[in-house]
Design an enzyme around this catalytic site. Structure first.
Site, PDB file in Angstrom:
ATOM      1  N   HIS A   1       1.078  -1.245   0.066  1.00 45.48           N
ATOM      2  CA  HIS A   1       0.081   0.012   0.007  1.00 45.48           C
ATOM      3  C   HIS A   1       0.946   1.386   0.092  1.00 45.48           C
ATOM      4  CE1 HIS A   1      -3.933  -1.767   0.688  1.00 45.48           C
ATOM      5  NE2 HIS A   1      -3.510  -2.588   1.177  1.00 45.48           N
TER       6      HIS A   1
ATOM      7  N   LYS B   1      -7.726  14.220   4.824  1.00 42.70           N
ATOM      8  CA  LYS B   1      -6.853  13.107   4.833  1.00 42.70           C
ATOM      9  C   LYS B   1      -5.920  13.090   6.119  1.00 42.70           C
ATOM     10  CE  LYS B   1      -5.613  14.198   0.483  1.00 42.70           C
ATOM     11  NZ  LYS B   1      -5.885  12.981  -0.313  1.00 42.70           N
ATOM     12  N   ARG B   2      -5.129  11.994   6.195  1.00 39.17           N
ATOM     13  CA  ARG B   2      -4.029  12.118   7.151  1.00 39.17           C
ATOM     14  C   ARG B   2      -3.009  13.264   6.887  1.00 39.17           C
ATOM     15  NH1 ARG B   2      -3.891   8.204  11.400  1.00 39.17           N
ATOM     16  NH2 ARG B   2      -1.697   8.832  12.049  1.00 39.17           N
TER      17      ARG B   2
ATOM     18  N   LYS C   1       1.652  14.577   1.377  1.00 37.17           N
ATOM     19  CA  LYS C   1       0.368  14.777   0.905  1.00 37.17           C
ATOM     20  C   LYS C   1       0.316  16.065   0.716  1.00 37.17           C
ATOM     21  CE  LYS C   1      -1.984  10.678   3.178  1.00 37.17           C
ATOM     22  NZ  LYS C   1      -2.635  10.218   2.108  1.00 37.17           N
TER      23      LYS C   1
ATOM     24  N   THR D   1      -7.950   7.133  -2.186  1.00 40.88           N
ATOM     25  CA  THR D   1      -9.071   6.695  -2.268  1.00 40.88           C
ATOM     26  C   THR D   1     -10.476   7.851  -2.023  1.00 40.88           C
ATOM     27  OG1 THR D   1      -9.099   5.653   0.002  1.00 40.88           O
ATOM     28  CG2 THR D   1      -9.076   4.239  -2.135  1.00 40.88           C
TER      29      THR D   1
ATOM     30  N   LYS E   1     -14.071   9.312  -3.785  1.00 40.31           N
ATOM     31  CA  LYS E   1     -15.151   9.583  -3.022  1.00 40.31           C
ATOM     32  C   LYS E   1     -15.763  10.963  -3.622  1.00 40.31           C
ATOM     33  CE  LYS E   1     -13.474   6.671   0.674  1.00 40.31           C
ATOM     34  NZ  LYS E   1     -12.631   6.757   1.889  1.00 40.31           N
TER      35      LYS E   1
END
Ligand code: NBG
Length: 826
Positions: free
Chosen positions: A368, A559-560, A565, A667, A671
């Site tokens: 992952h 998100k985290r 990110k 993901t 969404k």
């Protein structure tokens, strides 16, 4: 024991499903919760309703399990240290089609179903994407009728609750079980002994073979709790089995005999500690003793359970891998591999080759992440102490593997060192990913780019040796939770237009495309978005006492928190907008509400400082009278599945801005698009495939490509060059380093900025200009609401590929070779 009749208690038509739900609801209130109309609370209503719904599942649940046994199906076991399930009531109501009935029952009792649903505590046994993916896959597996079983740990504390104090993240324990959990069933009879420590004895059996025995172990018990996983409008109810750690009686007994009461109780706590808390790290691993204990505890219990079930229909292991497929969700459960070898050889007398063939045919591994700090390595010293026999087996696997490579390939020493399961050095380590690759029949990445990076870079040499093992299965999300349940306005409109087949066949959304030029439809579409925005505004105004402009663009990154990110790049954009307003308070701009939410690992200092910076910027921007409602910045605390369900339907713009090459898939990106948000993103993870599906004119792509990021780094990338060249960037950086947003705490962002100016590892400076220009393009389009809405419709209509139904079918066909089963209820 077996019952005379059927294994189901209610065998005639007078079964539980003929009781009215209203009666059942009242019965649970009175006889289980012992409440009357004077003492009943809303929590009681939640419990009673949940138990009534659970009752409705019981028969299908039992039948499903019975059917799998009868048919001797090939079962899939999804092993994951994380299941981020969220709330279960709403999902059960939708999947079992009881929503409207329950709405009415509660209404008749002067209660609101939505209000009652709000009382459920999230089942938050996961960190982020990996755990949520596992939950989406369980939903799809049940909906499609695959004989599948989730296995994990019943953590007493899930992911921490995040509080914000003075702008800083503060962690609080998540007591999710404090008031009980109506969805779980304790299976006391399913209790297994888990061994730790001890030593290995070797001996020769009667045929003169060398044999090994693990002795003098310290034992702990694993007790099963089951949670039902109902499929959408089918009879299938699959099972999620979670293990709780308990002390063995003998363990206590020894200490008691020695008269050492306190030590006995202490050792009891030690055992129970194993399932106490979820490790709050996402894409970072820590080689902590307790974490390895958790991993082994859970796989050992799970394998014992799998083997027990297998033996119901089989006397020996000849058909094991024909009946059992085990999917390892990242390297976390990889210790299951030597454990199965040990069980087969030491406890069932199989030879090495036989045990090996079964093992390799049984296991498959999903990777992952490519973030190097996430690749698990366990210190040999720790393994030697905790799992001595497993270490021996790992050494033997490595020895045989390296001999095979030497015999068949011309690999030099440096290649052999890279391939070896053991990483040599002063503190020798076992590389769990290497162990997985050598011992599994399949290794898959979670988006095309990610799989390519695995094959061409991270596991380059492995791919040369085992090219057939490497596969791609792009992630997916369940439309039941992420559109049907979370967004009643949009999903209602969609179903009115094209029917509701899309709920299980997401590519049906394609049919929306032919309405993309109908003005009424576009108007209704905008209206649905507006209604979701209103709901979110209500929530925010209640919790944060801040006024939000519903006509502003909701620009969202949830998100985290991780440097890759790049939430920091997003806040740079916010500051840039702020500066433009300050330079010209009359500026005609598209108003934005920029929303952030997400947790940072408690020990991840840099990520926590980004949260602090966002809150500092928010405090300044939101209180500046020049800004008014042109710009608002919000950090919504304690991000969760439930909060995501509120935010995503209300979003206009989805921020997917990771440095290219770092986000395995993502993901959240799926969404948002499914809920009609447009994406601004890099060519990373599944963004690339989303672009391919929705069309490049319907998504905002910016920034360096993965290979350009690599090249830039090779060319001695110097962030200062960009700082000096781009005035807007320079101004942003100067303001942060000159404490513009934190006059009361000067210097707190000094390290952050200094770090960036020297090694900007995630290329924020290099991508800044292209990000800002693309954001300007986004604003220009937002002004043309009709065009924007058309693109929103096209995103939804073309997003079908990203259903988790498609993803699990691919797993079933390409890896597990298992078939769907139809469960009938007479
Ligand atoms: C995460 C990745 C995401 C991916 C999910 C699900 C981990 C270790 N990895 O990009 O960062 O979408 O897994 O595959 O949580």
């Amino acid at each position: 024991m077996s019952l005379k009749n059927d294994s189901v208690f209610f065998t005639d038509k007078e079964d539980i499903s003929s009781f009215s739900l209203t009666n059942q609801f009242a019965e649970h209130l009175e006889f289980i919760l012992v409440k009357d109309k004077f003492t009943v609370t809303k929590e009681d209503a939640y419990f009673s309703l949940s138990m009534s719904i659970r009752d409705r599942m019981v028969r299908r649940w039992l039948r499903t399990q019975q059917k799998y046994k009868e048919e001797d199906t090939k079962n899939v076991y999804y092993l994951s240290l994380e299941f981020l399930m969220g709330r279960l009531l709403g999902n059960a109501l939708i999947n079992l089609d009881f929503y409207d009935e329950c709405y009415k029952i509660l209404n008749d009792n002067d209660l609101g179903l939505e209000e009652i649903r709000e009382l459920e505590h999230d089942m938050a046994l996961g960190n982020g994407g990996l755990g949520r993916l596992a939950a989406c896959y369980l939903d799809s597996l049940a909906t499609l009728g695959y004989p599948a079983f989730g296995y994990g740990i019943r953590y007493e504390f899930g992911i921490f609750n995040q509080n914000i104090q003075n702008g800083y993240q503060v962690e609080k324990p998540d007591h999710w079980l404090a008031y009980g959990n109506p969805w779980e069933i304790l299976r006391r009879e399913l209790t297994y002994t888990i061994k730790f420590n001890g030593r290995v004895e070797s001996f020769q059996d009667e045929k003169g073979n060398n044999k090994f025995k693990w002795v003098d172990s310290k034992d702990v018990l694993a007790v099963a709790y089951d949670v039902p996983v109902p499929g959408y409008k089918t009879n299938t109810v699959n099972n999620l089995r979670l293990w709780e750690a308990k002390p063995t009686e003998e363990f206590d007994f020894e200490e008691f005999n020695m008269g050492n009461y306190v030590a006995a109780v202490q050792s009891k706590n030690e055992s129970e500690n194993i399932s106490k808390v979820l490790y709050p790290n996402d894409t970072i691993t820590e080689g902590k003793f307790l974490r390895l204990k958790q991993q082994f505890f859970f796989v050992s219990a799970t394998l014992q359970d799998i083997i027990r079930k297998y033996h119901i229909n089989h006397k020996n292991f000849n058909k094991f891998s024909e009946k059992v497929a085990i999917q390892l969700n990242d390297t976390h459960p990889v210790i299951a591999i030597p454990e199965l070898m040990r069980i087969l050889m030491d406890e069932n007398n199989l030879g090495w080759d036989e045990a090996w063939d079964i093992t390799i045919d049984t296991f498959a591994y999903t990777n992952h992440t490519v973030v190097p700090e996430a690749l698990e390595e366990w210190s040999v010293k720790i393994l030697e102490e905790l799992l001595p026999r497993h270490l021996q087996i790992i050494y033997e696997i490595n020895h045989r593997f390296l001999s095979f490579v030497k015999e068949n390939y011309s690999a030099d020493d440096s290649v052999l060192r890279e391939l070896s399961i053991i990483k040599e050095g002063t503190d020798k380590k076992v590389r769990m990913a290497n162990l997985a690759i050598v011992c599994c029949n399949s290794i898959n990445g979670v988006a095309e780019l990610h799989t390519k990076i695995l094959k061409d870079k991270i596991f380059y040499h492995f791919n040369k040796i085992y090219p057939k093992k490497f596969k791609n299965i792009t992630n997916g999300i369940t439309p039941r939770r992420w559109l049907k349940t979370a967004n009643p306005f949009l999903s209602g409109l969609i179903s009115d237009k094209v029917g509701d087949k899309w709920v299980t066949e997401l590519s049906e959304l394609k049919k929306l495309e032919k309405f993309v030029n109908e003005n009424d439809f576009l108007e209704n579409w905008r209206n649905a978005k507006w209604l979701s925005k209103k709901l979110l505004i209500e929530h925010i105004e209640k919790e944060y006492k801040i006024k939000i402009n519903p006509d502003s663009m909701f620009d969202v990154q949830i998100k985290r928190f991780h440097e890759y990110k790049r939430q920091l790049l997003n806040i740079f954009h916010v500051i840039t907008l702020y500066n433009r307003i300050k330079d010209n308070p009359k500026i005609d701009m598209v108003p934005r509400t920029v929303i952030f939410a997400g947790k940072a690992a408690p020990a991840y200092y840099q990520a926590k400082m980004v949260i602090k910076l966002i809150n500092s910027v928010a405090a300044v921007v939101n209180n500046d009278s020049d800004v008014g409602d042109k710009l608002k910045v919000l950090f919504l605390k304690n991000y969760s599945v439930t909060l995501a369900e509120k935010i995503i339907p209300a979003s206009d713009l989805s921020e997917q801005i990771s440095t290219a090459g770092f986000e395995a898939s993502g993901t959240g990106n799926m969404k948002f698009a499914l809920n009609g948000a447009l994406t601004i993103g890099t060519m990373d993870g599944a963004n690339i495939e989303i672009r391919e599906e929705v069309g490049k004119e319907n998504i905002f792509i910016f920034g360096l490509l993965a290979e350009e990021v690599e090249e830039l780094k090779l060319k001695d990338y110097d962030p200062r060059v960009y700082y000096n060249k781009i005035p807007e960037l320079k101004k942003v950086i100067d303001m942060i380093s000159e404490n513009y947003f934190n006059p009361d705490e000067p210097g707190i962002f000094y390290d952050m900025i200094n770090g960036l100016m020297t090694v900007d590892y995630y290329c924020l400076f290099a991508d800044y200009e292209s990000y800002i220009k693309t954001q300007d393009k986004v604003s220009r389009l937002y002004k043309k609401q009709e065009e924007w809405t058309k693109k929103s419709v096209l995103n939804v209509s073309r997003i079908g590929k990203f259903s988790s139904d498609r993803a699990v079918k691919e797993y079933a066909d390409k890896i597990w070779k298992t078939k769907q089963v139809l469960v009938e209820i007479d």
